[in-house]
Design a protein around this motif. Structure first.
Motif, PDB file in Angstrom:
ATOM      1  N   VAL A  58      66.463 -34.682  45.584  1.00 47.79           N
ATOM      2  CA  VAL A  58      64.904 -35.383  45.305  1.00 47.79           C
ATOM      3  C   VAL A  58      64.201 -34.235  44.837  1.00 47.79           C
ATOM      4  N   ASN A  90      60.519 -37.540  36.650  1.00 45.40           N
ATOM      5  CA  ASN A  90      61.485 -38.344  37.489  1.00 45.40           C
ATOM      6  C   ASN A  90      60.575 -38.827  38.649  1.00 45.40           C
ATOM      7  N   CYS A 105      61.434 -41.204  42.065  1.00 42.50           N
ATOM      8  CA  CYS A 105      62.766 -41.639  42.943  1.00 42.50           C
ATOM      9  C   CYS A 105      62.108 -42.560  44.125  1.00 42.50           C
TER      10      CYS A 105
END
Ligand code: SF4
Length: 288
Positions: free
Chosen positions: A159, A172, A174
């Motif tokens: 992560v 990104n 998550c």
């Protein structure tokens, strides 16, 4: 809950705004994530949130069925993509019926490169998945977007790496990690559903998920593929034996040639799977 969604979806991280790509791997984790994102939007994604599945051609048939099942059960459009260097866009769209099932996109990539990917040169992930998704988003007219990844809270290093600032066109996100979701909750979720990925769930992992003979899998998992699915393992053996780098035999795995592993499994029989130290069970990373 609307549209048949029964799970709580309270975490704000599941609400998505702006141009977004949801990377759907065809595994239980990314499907769990997709379900909760859908639920957070009352079952219908915003028009600028797109979901795609990048098929390498080496997914198990059960994975392809699962991708189709998720789309059908949850009424969510999932675009199937495959790398295609003959297409101006660099990819083609396929579906459950005509998706590659014998490694064609993967094999073509290896032929074009002339060498094999491995744990430190994972150009298969980059070319067959990441760049295909990028080209797809560009083809839709997006210049910058959020990329939603199915990484869990129990994968902190991945992560942190994924969510570091990038120079790419996307950042990104998550949501599973943000919501504190771990393997345990995902396994429990799938036990309650009316359908599931028909591949074994071993302590929250799917040994046959992603590419069947991926070099990131442990020696023990690859040995099991050779024993249980010899015709599928043969594809990897053939590709490995067909590539030479600077005149020398090339390998997917640093520590062993697949042909040697196959020969070992053939000679030793089933006892090696029960013997604790006969086969290494350590994986070599993850496919993004
Ligand atoms: S699953 Fe493994 S072999 Fe397949 S694209 Fe990812 S890293 Fe490459």
């Amino acid at each position: 809950m609307k549209n048949g969604h029964e799970e709580p979806y309270a975490h704000a991280s599941y609400r998505i705004a702006g141009p977004t790509h949801i990377a759907f791997s065809g595994g239980r984790t990314s499907a769990y994530m997709l379900y909760h994102i859908l639920a957070a939007h009352d079952g219908k994604l915003p028009s600028d949130v797109v979901v795609s599945f990048q098929n390498t051609g080496r997914e198990m048939p059960e994975t392809l069925d699962f991708v189709a099942d998720c789309a059908r059960h949850w009424s969510v459009p999932i675009t199937w993509l495959e790398r295609d260097s003959d297409d101006d866009r660099g990819f083609r769209t396929v579906g459950h019926n005509d998706a590659a099932r014998n490694g064609e996109p993967f094999q073509r990539l290896v032929e074009e490169r002339g060498y094999l990917p491995n744990a430190v040169a994972r150009f298969c992930t980059a070319e067959l998945k990441v760049r295909v998704a990028k080209r797809y988003m560009l083809s839709l007219g997006y210049s910058h977007w959020t990329s939603v990844l199915g990484l869990r809270a129990d994968e902190a290093k991945r992560v942190a790496r994924a969510c570091a600032p990038t120079k790419e066109r996307w950042q990104n996100h998550c949501p599973l990690a943000d919501a504190g979701i771990t393997k345990r909750q995902i396994s429990a979720f799938w036990k309650r559903q009316t359908f599931d990925l028909r591949l074994a769930n071993v302590e929250g992992k799917t040994p046959l998920g992603n590419c069947d003979g991926c070099f990131l899998k442990s020696e023990k998992t690859l040995a099991a593929l050779i024993r249980d699915f010899p015709e599928r393992a043969q594809w990897w053996l053939d590709v490995e034996s067909g590539v030479r780098t600077r005149g020398r035999a090339s390998r997917f795995n640093k520590n062993f040639a697949l042909a040697d592993l196959a020969s070992f499994v053939d000679r030793q029989g089933d006892w090696v799977f029960d013997q604790e130290d006969a086969l290494c069970d350590a994986p070599h990373g993850f496919c993004e």
